[in-house]
Design a protein around this motif. Structure first.
Motif, PDB file in Angstrom:
ATOM      1  N   ARG A 108      -9.690  -4.244   8.935  1.00  0.00           N
ATOM      2  CA  ARG A 108      -9.410  -4.388   7.506  1.00  0.00           C
ATOM      3  C   ARG A 108      -9.909  -5.698   6.960  1.00  0.00           C
ATOM      4  NH1 ARG A 108      -4.335  -2.437   4.294  1.00  0.00           N
ATOM      5  NH2 ARG A 108      -5.347  -0.535   3.686  1.00  0.00           N
ATOM      6  N   GLY A 131      -0.277   1.643   0.168  1.00  0.00           N
ATOM      7  CA  GLY A 131       0.203   1.607   1.553  1.00  0.00           C
ATOM      8  C   GLY A 131       0.892   2.883   1.992  1.00  0.00           C
ATOM      9  N   LYS A 167      -2.629   7.165   2.204  1.00  0.00           N
ATOM     10  CA  LYS A 167      -3.639   8.098   1.675  1.00  0.00           C
ATOM     11  C   LYS A 167      -5.005   7.850   2.291  1.00  0.00           C
ATOM     12  CE  LYS A 167      -3.047   6.438  -2.424  1.00  0.00           C
ATOM     13  NZ  LYS A 167      -2.110   5.354  -2.247  1.00  0.00           N
ATOM     14  N   SER A 168      -5.445   6.592   2.240  1.00  0.00           N
ATOM     15  CA  SER A 168      -6.769   6.289   2.795  1.00  0.00           C
ATOM     16  C   SER A 168      -6.792   6.584   4.287  1.00  0.00           C
ATOM     17  CB  SER A 168      -7.131   4.825   2.565  1.00  0.00           C
ATOM     18  OG  SER A 168      -7.175   4.556   1.191  1.00  0.00           O
ATOM     19  N   THR A 169      -5.693   6.289   4.959  1.00  0.00           N
ATOM     20  CA  THR A 169      -5.644   6.555   6.398  1.00  0.00           C
ATOM     21  C   THR A 169      -5.843   8.042   6.673  1.00  0.00           C
ATOM     22  OG1 THR A 169      -4.118   4.706   6.643  1.00  0.00           O
ATOM     23  CG2 THR A 169      -4.245   6.270   8.471  1.00  0.00           C
TER      24      THR A 169
HETATM   25  N1  LIG Z   1      -6.966  -0.782  10.198  1.00  0.00           N
HETATM   26  C1  LIG Z   1      -5.663  -0.999   9.990  1.00  0.00           C
HETATM   27  N2  LIG Z   1      -4.986  -1.845  10.791  1.00  0.00           N
HETATM   28  C2  LIG Z   1      -3.659  -2.060  10.601  1.00  0.00           C
HETATM   29  N3  LIG Z   1      -2.927  -1.493   9.634  1.00  0.00           N
HETATM   30  C3  LIG Z   1      -3.552  -0.659   8.787  1.00  0.00           C
HETATM   31  C4  LIG Z   1      -4.948  -0.367   8.912  1.00  0.00           C
HETATM   32  N4  LIG Z   1      -5.296   0.496   7.942  1.00  0.00           N
HETATM   33  C5  LIG Z   1      -4.164   0.727   7.234  1.00  0.00           C
HETATM   34  N5  LIG Z   1      -3.113   0.042   7.738  1.00  0.00           N
HETATM   35  C6  LIG Z   1      -1.726   0.116   7.234  1.00  0.00           C
HETATM   36  O1  LIG Z   1      -1.364   1.469   7.129  1.00  0.00           O
HETATM   37  C7  LIG Z   1      -0.627   1.711   5.946  1.00  0.00           C
HETATM   38  C8  LIG Z   1      -1.327   2.760   5.113  1.00  0.00           C
HETATM   39  O2  LIG Z   1      -2.521   2.191   4.572  1.00  0.00           O
HETATM   40  P1  LIG Z   1      -3.542   2.980   3.653  1.00  0.00           P
HETATM   41  O3  LIG Z   1      -4.719   2.132   3.477  1.00  0.00           O
HETATM   42  O4  LIG Z   1      -3.743   4.356   4.201  1.00  0.00           O
HETATM   43  O5  LIG Z   1      -2.727   3.086   2.283  1.00  0.00           O
HETATM   44  P2  LIG Z   1      -3.169   3.732   0.901  1.00  0.00           P
HETATM   45  O6  LIG Z   1      -2.205   4.806   0.614  1.00  0.00           O
HETATM   46  O7  LIG Z   1      -4.597   4.089   0.915  1.00  0.00           O
HETATM   47  O8  LIG Z   1      -2.897   2.507  -0.094  1.00  0.00           O
HETATM   48  P3  LIG Z   1      -3.741   1.984  -1.373  1.00  0.00           P
HETATM   49  O9  LIG Z   1      -3.281   2.767  -2.518  1.00  0.00           O
HETATM   50  O10 LIG Z   1      -3.305   0.556  -1.514  1.00  0.00           O
HETATM   51  O11 LIG Z   1      -5.176   2.123  -1.063  1.00  0.00           O
HETATM   52  C9  LIG Z   1      -0.461   0.364   5.276  1.00  0.00           C
HETATM   53  O12 LIG Z   1       0.789  -0.156   5.632  1.00  0.00           O
HETATM   54  C10 LIG Z   1      -1.568  -0.471   5.856  1.00  0.00           C
HETATM   55  O13 LIG Z   1      -1.194  -1.831   5.880  1.00  0.00           O
END
Ligand SMILES: Nc1ncnc2c1ncn2[C@@H]1O[C@H](COP(=O)(O)OP(=O)(O)OP(=O)(O)O)[C@@H](O)[C@H]1O
Ligand SMILES: [Mg+2]
Lengths: 322, 547
Positions: free
Chosen positions: A320, B68, B71-73
């Motif tokens: 990240r 967080g 979604k992106s995950t």
């Molecule tokens: N590569 C990574 N290493 C460690 N933690 C991660 C990583 N990618 C995501 N996270 C954690 O996983 C959780 C989900 O993150 P994600 O990016 O999927 O959220 P999101 O729903 O896309 O949020 P946003 O709307 O801010 O983009 C968060 O708590 C984030 O800190």
């Protein structure tokens, strides 16, 4: 002093820098800075000379040298690509390792006598061009001609082929390349290897063509470092690299030759009578390298010069904040 | 069933939702993607907790959730970038294992990431051809330039294939990302917050493209935080909260914004802001005839004058790239001012050491959160003490008192609801909303009398936006002067007491805002001014103006 002769010798001596610089350009374009060029060149020079003595065939010597230097470079690839350690530290260590290995294996080699060298010849027709023919195409080593071919080939490869496109992508924006299925790790290993092969070739060019023989660490005399400075000067472009390499080659020759005559332009030659002046001259290429490296280490300047954006950064998938 | 399916595809999205409501399961189009029981852990977080997700062929499916939420995950797993810890993925009915993005692309899944994945120094065509087996060795670019231009025409994605990426606007770069996936024959397109970076006209263009893509049989997953967009573009909506699904595939037409917001954050969210009438005080910030150049050395501010009084929020409206960001930089002392000056409490702040502003009550919330606003590899503690480490209790002689610093950070963490395992966590691991809270916490804790905030809510979820809005209004209550630069008109109208509209670095006019409701004539007038019509030339009936 005959300037044409100096330039002719300068082109030969510049070929060493050219190979080393081209190799480092390829490695750096993939995002890996390898400060171990000097060490890999020493390995190349020693291996080429020693294998040629043993086999009597300079071609076998040359190929072994390239292969050995390429293999040594993979230490750097493993440490920086797989273990994701600092590229500067690993590269510096590689220089020490390369110097150490070549000094041990090259022990006694300096008294081993003469060997059959790479062939020299003139290129028909081209040699008849006034002045330029004498400088570039008269009685040069076959390796010098290989160097001429390498320049446009490297340029074309980087800018106009599919592997070249991938090379640039991996060095500029590895996560974008990864997202499209390009294997960032494999390519970085590969180009560090290519960089090693070129450094080995540069070393072999010294010991088999330009100044034949093995004189321990004096064989390369810091040219690996000059090559690293030239990469920045060349802005990672093969044509500019060629320009810089030949200019520095000529400068090296000039510095050597200018100390010999008793008079220069009709007056007493100050470089003959005052050794300190010639020491000063000999220092110049290295001073240049230091200055270029210092300037090039400023990130803002490096960006403006067009350094690969991911140069020096290990790639970790899914990291990240990168 | 077969004919019914065809009819279904041919209907417009509006009728589409109605059909989906009234037909039975049997008649629904086949599933393009089916994710079952997806689990993904990161150190210290469960990013996806047994998530089920379904995408039908030919639909636009919105995926909502707080910052967080995961979604992106989830989408990175679908795109083969991350490997799930458990769960299965079916594409068009076939169970598939993705070990790299390449596999996902092969299965027809293409993702446009939140941060674009384009090599800036390469041309559009080169970026699109990256990683493909064709051409084999030599890049005959002219040939491919033509192909790509044709593909662009087909989907209404206009962009010159020969330009280098760094020369393109953000909107154009996004088109390149879409082309990249379409060129690879993707028929499931995942778009991660595509509109967060776009100007309003570009958003309309993107929506047209998305409609034309579904009309040609493709399906789209659309992540967004903007609820009004979701209502206008999506057929169905799924919501994630803290890694779990809280709503799955509900028809978008049937739910209100309020309902969506509470599904996302798990509580009632005040979508309307509560701005109390207030009489502004002294002039705090006075900008006089400021001229400046942008990064390329071209003039970007051409004689701007404006002022902000104590206890008022003043908005700056304008299409991105008309000098707003540069204006904030001149005020913060980060960009040279060629002519004119900016005064803070009557003293010059432009062309002056940034420290002068910091020590005289200015706080700055920059547009770029991750590079200017914070230092990604430093901890929350290090980031929040950046502006007050010179003063006791954190500074102790020539040393830092780290326990005082940690205590300070801990207090801010509680007061500003920053969700983070510990204050020693590097801020690059924080979600967008939490990072913004860290920055705001630092900026507000210094009790500024003037604050300039640039796009403070970009990319944030509704809950986080509500929080940021509240913080800005508290500043107003506390008699600070606030300059708010935003591309969201609704936000500007809701928060501001006055709005200046700028175009190409020139003032188009000033509008007084009464009430928080976006009124049509007001919006239209601002829209006209944003595209270069000065206020004097606009005839407005009824709308209160001065200037
Ligand atoms: N590569 C990574 N290493 C460690 N933690 C991660 C990583 N990618 C995501 N996270 C954690 O996983 C959780 C989900 O993150 P994600 O990016 O999927 O959220 P999101 O729903 O896309 O949020 P946003 O709307 O801010 O983009 C968060 O708590 C984030 O800190
Ligand atoms: Mg996200």
């Amino acid at each position: 002093m005959d300037f044409v002769v100096i330039l002719q010798a300068g082109v030969a001596s510049g070929t060493v820098l050219l190979f080393a610089t081209l190799g480092e350009i390829l490695a750096e374009r993939s995002g890996v800075l390898n400060l171990g060029v000097e060490g890999m060149m020493l390995i190349g020079a020693m291996t080429a000379f020693s294998v040629t003595i043993a086999t009597g065939n300079p071609w076998i010597g040359l190929l072994t040298a390239m292969l050995f230097a390429g293999l040594i470079s993979q230490i750097h690839a493993f440490i920086t690509v797989t273990l994701q350690a600092d590229q500067v530290v690993s590269g510096l260590s590689l220089t020490l390792v390369g110097a150490g290995i070549s000094l041990v294996l090259g022990e006694g080699l300096s008294k081993a006598g003469t060997v059959s060298l790479m062939p020299n010849f003139s290129i028909p027709l081209l040699v008849q061009i006034p002045v330029l023919g004498d400088i570039f195409f008269k009685e040069q080593s076959v390796l010098v001609y290989v160097g001429y071919l390498m320049i446009p080939l490297a340029w074309y490869y980087i800018n106009h082929t599919r592997p070249g496109l991938h090379l640039r992508a991996v060095g500029e924006y590895p996560s974008a390349a990864d997202a499209l299925g390009i294997n960032v790790y494999r390519l970085r290993y590969f180009y560090v290897f290519i960089g090693g092969i070129f450094a080995g070739l540069a070393g072999a060019t010294i010991s088999l063509a330009v100044s034949p023989g093995w004189f321990s660490e004096l064989t390369t005399g810091g040219q690996g470092w000059i090559a690293i400075g030239l990469v920045i000067f060349a802005q990672w472009d093969p044509f500019r690299a060629a320009l810089g390499s030949y200019a520095f080659g000529a400068l090296r020759r000039l510095i050597l030759d200018i100390q010999a005559p008793l008079t220069l332009f009709g007056v007493d030659n100050p470089f003959y009578y005052n050794p300190y002046l010639s020491f000063f001259l000999q220092m110049l290429p290295y001073a240049f390298t230091v200055i270029v490296l210092v300037i090039g280490s400023r990130e803002a300047i490096r960006k403006r010069l067009g350094a690969p954006a991911a140069l020096g950064e290990p790639y970790i998938r899914g990291e990240r904040g990168k | 069933m077969c004919t019914c399916f065809l009819v279904y595809l041919a209907t417009s999205p509006l009728e589409h939702a109605v059909t989906a409501n009234t037909t039975t399961d049997l008649q629904q189009p086949p599933l393009a993607v089916e994710m079952r029981g997806i689990v993904k852990r990161f150190p210290g977080v469960l990013a996806n907790d047994h998530v089920n997700f379904e995408l039908r062929a030919g639909e636009i499916h919105a995926l909502l959730g707080e910052n967080g939420a995961g979604k992106s995950t989830l989408m990175n797993i679908l795109a083969g970038l991350y490997k799930q810890d458990a769960g299965t993925i079916k594409v068009k009915g076939k169970t598939l294992e993705f070990s790299s993005p390449r596999d996902a692309i092969k299965a027809g899944i293409g993702m446009v990431h939140q941060h674009f994945m384009l090599v800036p120094s390469q041309t559009v065509t080169e970026n699109i051809l990256l990683g493909l087996d064709e051409p084999r060795f030599l890049m005959r670019l002219q040939e491919y330039d033509k192909k790509i231009a044709d593909l662009g025409d087909k989907y209404g994605l206009k962009v010159d294939p020969r330009t280098k990426i760094w020369q393109l606007s953000v909107g154009e770069q996004q088109r390149v990302e879409l082309l990249k996936m379409l060129y690879r024959g993707a028929d499931v397109l995942v778009m991660d917050e595509p509109t967060a970076v776009l100007a309003p006209q570009e958003i309309e263009g993107l929506f047209e493209t998305l409609h034309s893509m579904v009309a040609q049989g493709k399906s789209v997953i659309f992540i967004s935080h903007k609820l009004n967009e979701v209502a206008s573009i999506a057929d169905r909506v799924s919501v994630l909260r803290r890694g779990k699904v809280t709503a799955s595939g509900v028809p978008a037409k049937g739910v209100s914004r309020q309902e969506l917001a509470s599904m996302m954050v798990g509580r009632e969210v005040a979508l309307a802001v509560d701005k109390k009438p207030k009489t502004p005080g002294e002039i705090i910030l006075d900008v006089k005839d400021v001229h400046a150049e942008n990064d390329k050395g071209l003039p970007c501010l051409r004689g701007l004058s404006l002022h902000v009084r104590a206890g008022e929020i003043v908005g700056i409206a304008g299409v991105a790239g008309n000098g707003q960001v540069e204006l904030s930089q001149v005020i913060a002392g980060l960009r040279p001012c060629k002519k004119g000056q900016a005064l803070l409490n009557g003293k010059k702040v432009s062309n002056r050491d940034t420290r002068y502003g910091i020590e005289h009550g200015m706080s700055y919330v920059p547009e770029d959160r991750t590079h200017v606003g914070s230092s990604p590899n430093l901890s929350v503690t290090d980031n929040v003490i950046m502006k007050n480490y010179r003063k006791p209790p954190i500074s102790k002689g020539s040393m830092l008192d780290m326990s005082a610093a940690t205590k300070f950070a801990q207090e801010l963490k509680e007061a500003y609801d920053i969700i983070v395992p510990t204050v020693n966590t590097p801020v690059r691991l924080l979600s967008g909303g939490n990072l913004q809270r860290v920055i705001l916490a630092r900026e507000i804790s210094g009790h500024p009398n003037f604050m300039v905030a640039v796009q403070p809510t970009r990319g944030l979820d509704v809950g986080a936006i509500e929080g940021v809005h509240r913080l800005l209004l508290t500043q107003r209550e506390a008699d600070a002067a606030v300059l708010l630069i935003s591309e969201e008109l609704e936000e500007l109208i809701a928060l501001s007491d006055r709005i200046y509209v700028i175009y190409e670095g020139r003032m188009m006019g000033e509008i007084k805002v009464e009430g928080a409701e976006p009124d049509k004539t007001l919006m239209d007038a601002i829209g006209l001014m944003m595209t270069g019509t000065p206020l004097e030339q606009i005839h407005m009936e009824g709308a209160p103006t001065h200037g």
